[in-house]
Motif scaffolding. Structure first.
Motif, PDB file in Angstrom:
ATOM      1  N   THR A   1      -8.303   4.651  -1.652  1.00  0.00           N
ATOM      2  CA  THR A   1      -9.154   4.991  -0.518  1.00  0.00           C
ATOM      3  C   THR A   1      -8.749   6.355   0.007  1.00  0.00           C
ATOM      4  OG1 THR A   1      -9.318   2.660   0.127  1.00  0.00           O
ATOM      5  CG2 THR A   1      -9.926   4.307   1.784  1.00  0.00           C
TER       6      THR A   1
ATOM      7  N   ASP B   1      -3.679   0.807  -3.335  1.00  0.00           N
ATOM      8  CA  ASP B   1      -3.182  -0.556  -3.430  1.00  0.00           C
ATOM      9  C   ASP B   1      -2.199  -0.610  -4.593  1.00  0.00           C
ATOM     10  OD1 ASP B   1      -3.292  -3.407  -4.658  1.00  0.00           O
ATOM     11  OD2 ASP B   1      -4.143  -3.669  -2.659  1.00  0.00           O
TER      12      ASP B   1
ATOM     13  N   ALA C   1      -6.432   0.295  -6.560  1.00  0.00           N
ATOM     14  CA  ALA C   1      -7.622   0.712  -5.816  1.00  0.00           C
ATOM     15  C   ALA C   1      -7.255   1.802  -4.822  1.00  0.00           C
ATOM     16  CB  ALA C   1      -8.232  -0.481  -5.097  1.00  0.00           C
TER      17      ALA C   1
ATOM     18  N   THR D   1       0.832  -1.199   0.000  1.00  0.00           N
ATOM     19  CA  THR D   1       0.000   0.000   0.000  1.00  0.00           C
ATOM     20  C   THR D   1       0.869   1.253   0.000  1.00  0.00           C
ATOM     21  OG1 THR D   1      -1.642  -1.193   1.331  1.00  0.00           O
ATOM     22  CG2 THR D   1      -1.907   1.181   1.160  1.00  0.00           C
TER      23      THR D   1
ATOM     24  N   SER E   1      -3.341  -3.354  -7.435  1.00  0.00           N
ATOM     25  CA  SER E   1      -4.575  -3.146  -8.194  1.00  0.00           C
ATOM     26  C   SER E   1      -4.844  -1.696  -8.557  1.00  0.00           C
ATOM     27  CB  SER E   1      -5.765  -3.670  -7.382  1.00  0.00           C
ATOM     28  OG  SER E   1      -5.990  -2.862  -6.231  1.00  0.00           O
TER      29      SER E   1
END
Length: 206
Positions: free
Chosen positions: A56, A49, A54, A32, A52
């Protein structure tokens, strides 16, 4: 923000949003990335991430800027700088990687910035103090503050060595910056760069 593969000398673009993309810090498990983005308005902290992509959003602080995230040794928390307590008066805060309410850690000095969380749990950071930027240590809850640089120069960009005892940092004197190794147990500091020019932003592998 790019990630560089040192073995293959290749690089991969991670983010390139309009505005600020800065302060990238990789979690201890390498999965991360924490960084500052201003794509949604204020500069806030985000987690990405690495595999991937992704994303947040970790903070949503109105009318304030977050910067310089650093991971705790177990990867469960981050320490960062924010001017939520006053414009141009940044202080340090900690927050869980899962989000929630950030906890303010510093209350003294007009500027507390550039934190790095050491392997033994202590946090090193930069404070503007008595007209100069000095290095300080504190516990993860903000207690036990100790000033570890004394000379009348500016000290910036601290980074813990893996041994939890030494810190590399940039010292600016007579308009030139040199990288030094500091022993937190009291041995004399050692200059690591002796070539001409200025040297900044050292970072030890964790």
């Amino acid at each position: 923000v790019y990630m560089i593969d040192l073995a293959g000398n290749t690089r991969r673009k991670i983010v390139a949003f309009p505005g600020i993309n800065s302060g990238a810090a990789i979690s201890p498990d390498g999965r991360t990335m924490a960084l500052t983005l201003s794509k949604d308005g204020n500069p806030d902290l985000y987690l990405i991430d690495v595999g991937s992509g992704a994303m947040t959003r970790l903070t949503q602080t109105k009318h304030a800027c977050e910067a310089s995230p650093a991971w705790s040794p177990d990867g469960s928390q981050l320490v960062f700088a924010s001017d939520a307590a006053g414009v141009a008066r940044p202080q340090l805060y900690s927050i869980s990687r899962s989000g929630g309410q950030a906890k303010r850690l510093t209350f003294r000095g007009s500027e507390n910035v550039e934190p790095d969380w050491g392997p033994d749990g202590r946090i090193v950071f930069v404070r503007r103090w008595e007209g100069r930027y000095h290095l300080f240590l504190m516990n993860p809850d903000g207690s036990g503050e100790v000033q570890i640089t004394q000379d009348y120069t500016d000290h910036n960009d601290p980074s813990w060595a893996p041994d939890g005892r030494h810190i590399v940092y940039a010292k600016t004197e007579r308009y030139a910056s040199t990288i030094y190794l500091l022993d937190t147990e009291g041995d004399p500091e050692v200059a690591l760069t002796k070539l001409s020019g200025s040297w900044y932003s050292p970072a030890c592998t964790k």
